[in-house]
Design an enzyme around this catalytic site. Structure first.
Site, mmCIF file in Angstrom:
data_model
loop_
_atom_site.group_PDB
_atom_site.id
_atom_site.type_symbol
_atom_site.label_atom_id
_atom_site.label_comp_id
_atom_site.label_asym_id
_atom_site.label_seq_id
_atom_site.Cartn_x
_atom_site.Cartn_y
_atom_site.Cartn_z
ATOM 1 N N ASP A 1 2.311 17.188 -3.146
ATOM 2 C CA ASP A 1 2.779 16.439 -1.969
ATOM 3 C C ASP A 1 4.233 16.690 -1.576
ATOM 4 O OD1 ASP A 1 2.161 14.618 0.119
ATOM 5 O OD2 ASP A 1 3.118 12.987 -0.960
ATOM 6 N N TYR B 1 0.793 -1.229 0.000
ATOM 7 C CA TYR B 1 0.000 0.000 0.000
ATOM 8 C C TYR B 1 0.827 1.283 0.000
ATOM 9 C CZ TYR B 1 -4.400 2.455 0.405
ATOM 10 O OH TYR B 1 -5.503 3.233 0.122
ATOM 11 N N LYS C 1 7.486 8.615 -0.359
ATOM 12 C CA LYS C 1 7.957 9.038 0.964
ATOM 13 C C LYS C 1 9.337 8.461 1.282
ATOM 14 C CE LYS C 1 3.921 10.803 1.284
ATOM 15 N NZ LYS C 1 3.328 12.025 1.750
ATOM 16 N N HIS D 1 7.855 17.968 2.552
ATOM 17 C CA HIS D 1 6.499 17.453 2.378
ATOM 18 C C HIS D 1 5.580 18.639 2.069
ATOM 19 C CE1 HIS D 1 3.049 14.885 4.298
ATOM 20 N NE2 HIS D 1 3.144 14.686 3.013
ATOM 21 N N CYS E 1 -4.555 16.409 5.020
ATOM 22 C CA CYS E 1 -5.049 17.682 5.558
ATOM 23 C C CYS E 1 -5.431 18.634 4.420
ATOM 24 C CB CYS E 1 -4.005 18.345 6.445
ATOM 25 S SG CYS E 1 -3.851 17.561 8.052
HETATM 26 O O1 SAT Z 1 0.758 6.527 1.596
HETATM 27 S S1 SAT Z 1 1.437 7.814 1.358
HETATM 28 O O2 SAT Z 1 2.526 7.989 2.298
HETATM 29 O O3 SAT Z 1 1.989 7.848 0.023
HETATM 30 C C1 SAT Z 1 0.322 9.078 1.488
HETATM 31 C C2 SAT Z 1 0.536 9.997 2.625
HETATM 32 O O4 SAT Z 1 0.475 9.573 3.771
HETATM 33 O O5 SAT Z 1 0.756 11.199 2.393
HETATM 34 MN MN MN Z 2 1.887 13.332 1.820
#
Ligand code: SAT
Ligand code: MN
Length: 596
Positions: free
Chosen positions: A287, A211, A220, A240, A264
């Site tokens: 993001d 996931y 990330k 971020h 958010c």
């Molecule tokens: O699952 S992710 O880390 O890509 C989405 C998020 O938490 O910003």
């Molecule tokens: Mn994010």
């Protein structure tokens, strides 16, 4: 197959990983459309993808994950630095040697019966001086399809890579298949999930989850955790943050970066449709921002990604029409509801829910059902260039010049709608003080307030105290006049009755307008104990019908609340011990003095 790979390090690494993981076959991804078509048909055959109605949602698919694999798992995410102090108190530390042994044990034979996919990808526009290359090895075709949307991937990346360096990203769902064993539609191994980052080696190992941020390792894991380490060494910033272009009625354009914790509303802000005549927002990214000083001394940002992995619930033609249009075709949906017409639905998409659908759990669902149709962290994956308001410069290899940086959290009280920091160091303190009520994007209790400095708590690849010091050093290294100004925003203030005080969404444009007018030199702010607040006659609330009391509450400084919070902040910061820069405590002391 690997003969075409010129890069020695890549060939050796893939061969080593084949030995370790024992896949049934190896496939080098070229990133072509045909490849995507073939992989998606395979995923349809294996039951991972449901082909959505071509007339309603062309070339799009729905995937339903295993119910125990639905979000990032922060407890199982590690940074493997030599010394524990180097990851700091906010990260999970592990010994690199021990973690290497653990990973080798987990990965031993883990791809039996599966295909090993090798995905060369670029974070950042191909060939941009700010871009970095990674190669993800995975046994999940779902991951390959998502990576094709989220990154620039395939042959072109190999062409650029030549003999250059790359970040090796190792991923497995952790579910080897015995001969003849039928596969799950979402193979995973939640009991043994483990995601480890090796900052020194600049490599990533992720086992057991398919996931989001656990599995799409460019996001990330690479673009934030590993890149933050690179950025510190190379004197830039991996953050971020969303990036938007804002054009005012006179046609003057400014770029703004904004940092909010996961779920958010970054995607909503990144694609905001202005209700104010003459003002326009365009999207560079939703993001992640990589920012570096340009030759002119200004900070320039690129979006290292090529797609959006947006939170589905709450996204609608009302709240974010541009996101709805972005995922109108060529999209992958994960953990949303399926309508009888073969399209998707989630909570908040329409005022009236469909009478019947199949929930993310694959169960029959009606509006009376107790469970939600879509998981709260369900997502759409869609190509950025399908966004109707994508910025013309979004793939500029040099990036876009940033005029302002915004920090925001989900706070029902204390933090006002907007204020400007008094200077760079105060702005760094504001970023360090960010806290937010938790969302479903990570495991944990939704709604609990947690500190989330710079919205980087789960994403900083080294000691957060050193990270604050890095931000301060960036400020010192620059011409103060050319640095972006720093702001705090909070769209989520609530009344005593628990009602939102601010309409949010498109009306957040009013806050952006106030910021931009200040950048153009308008005398529109007054100094307060916490920073610069808007002069009330320079803050556009026209047509909003806000009561005087509401307006007052939006900009109220509750001294007691602030003092209490700043004292709590002192306790929070003390955990960084000698790694906490003196300047941060100085800012905290000054704030308290101004409040008293
Ligand atoms: O699952 S992710 O880390 O890509 C989405 C998020 O938490 O910003
Ligand atoms: Mn994010």
């Amino acid at each position: 197959m690997l003969d075409s790979v010129k890069n020695e390090k890549l060939r050796v690494w893939v061969e080593e990983m084949v030995q370790l993981c024992e896949p049934a076959r190896v496939y080098l991804c070229n990133g072509s459309e045909q490849e995507y078509r073939e992989l998606s048909s395979e995923l349809i055959n294996s039951g991972t993808f449901i082909h959505l109605n071509e007339k309603k949602r062309p070339n799009s698919f729905l995937a339903r994950s295993n119910p125990s694999d639905v979000a990032r798992v922060e407890k199982k995410t590690f940074i493997a630095s030599e010394k524990k102090e180097d990851v700091g108190p906010t990260n999970n530390w592990c010994d690199p040697a021990e973690m290497t042994v653990k990973m080798h044990t987990l990965f031993k034979g883990c791809m039996k019966g599966r295909t090993m996919y090798v995905i060369p990808f670029s974070m950042g526009p191909l060939g941009s001086p700010m871009a970095k290359i990674g190669v993800e090895i995975t046994d999940s075709a779902y991951v390959v399809c998502n990576m094709r949307i989220m990154t620039r991937m395939g042959q072109e990346v190999l062409d650029i890579l030549q003999e250059g360096d790359f970040v090796p990203c190792m991923h497995s769902v952790g579910k080897p298949l015995a001969m003849g064993q039928k596969d799950d539609s979402w193979p995973c191994n939640p009991e043994n999930t483990c995601i480890a980052h090796f900052p020194k080696k600049r490599s990533i190992w992720s086992f057991g989850s398919g996931y989001g941020g656990n599995a799409l390792l460019g996001k990330k894991c690479f673009a934030l955790r590993i890149a933050s380490v690179m950025a510190r060494e190379e004197k830039w910033l991996a953050e971020h943050m969303l990036i938007i272009g804002v054009t005012n009625p006179e046609g003057k354009k400014r770029y703004i970066a904004a940092s909010f914790p996961s779920a958010c509303g970054k995607t909503n802000m990144a694609m905001l449709q202005s209700p104010l005549p003459g003002w326009k927002i365009e999207c560079v990214g939703d993001d992640i921002a990589w920012m570096k000083f340009g030759k002119d001394g200004r900070l320039y940002a690129i979006n290292p990604e090529a797609g959006f992995f947006g939170v589905a619930p709450g996204t609608s033609m009302k709240s974010n029409p541009n996101a709805m249009r972005t995922c109108a075709e060529n999209a992958i949906f994960t953990n949303v509801g399926l309508t009888e017409e073969g399209d998707i639905w989630w909570e908040g998409m329409t005022d009236k829910p469909p009478a019947r659908l199949t929930s993310w759990l694959g169960e029959a669902w009606t509006p009376e059902s107790q469970k939600s149709a879509a998981h709260p962290n369900s997502r759409f994956t869609a190509p950025a260039d399908q966004c109707p308001v994508i910025d013309p410069a979004w793939e500029d290899p040099e990036g876009v010049p940033i005029s302002a940086i915004i920090f925001g959290g989900r706070r029902s009280s204390v933090v006002p709608l907007v204020y400007e920091a008094l200077g760079w160091n105060h702005g760094v303190f504001v970023g360090a003080s960010l806290s937010s009520e938790m969302t479903a994007a990570a495991e944990g209790v939704v709604g609990n307030l947690r500190h989330d400095p710079f919205a980087m708590l789960p994403f900083c690849g080294y000691n957060m105290g050193d990270y604050f010091a890095h931000w301060l050093a960036i400020g010192r290294s620059a011409n103060a006049e050319k640095l972006p100004r720093i702001y705090s925003v909070n769209w989520f203030l609530k009344s005593a009755e628990g009602k939102y005080l601010w309409p949010g969404f498109g009306d957040n444009m009013r806050v952006i307008k106030w910021i931009c007018e200040g950048l153009e030199g308008k005398d529109n702010k007054i100094k307060s104990s916490i920073g610069y607040l808007p002069k009330m006659d320079s803050f556009d609330t026209s047509g909003l019908n806000l009561s005087k009391d509401t307006l007052k509450a939006l900009f109220d400084i509750n001294k007691e609340g602030w003092l209490k919070e700043s004292e709590e902040m002192r306790t929070y910061l003390s955990q960084f011990k000698e790694r906490l820069p003196r300047e941060i405590i100085d800012e905290l002391n000054s704030l308290q003095n101004r409040l008293r």
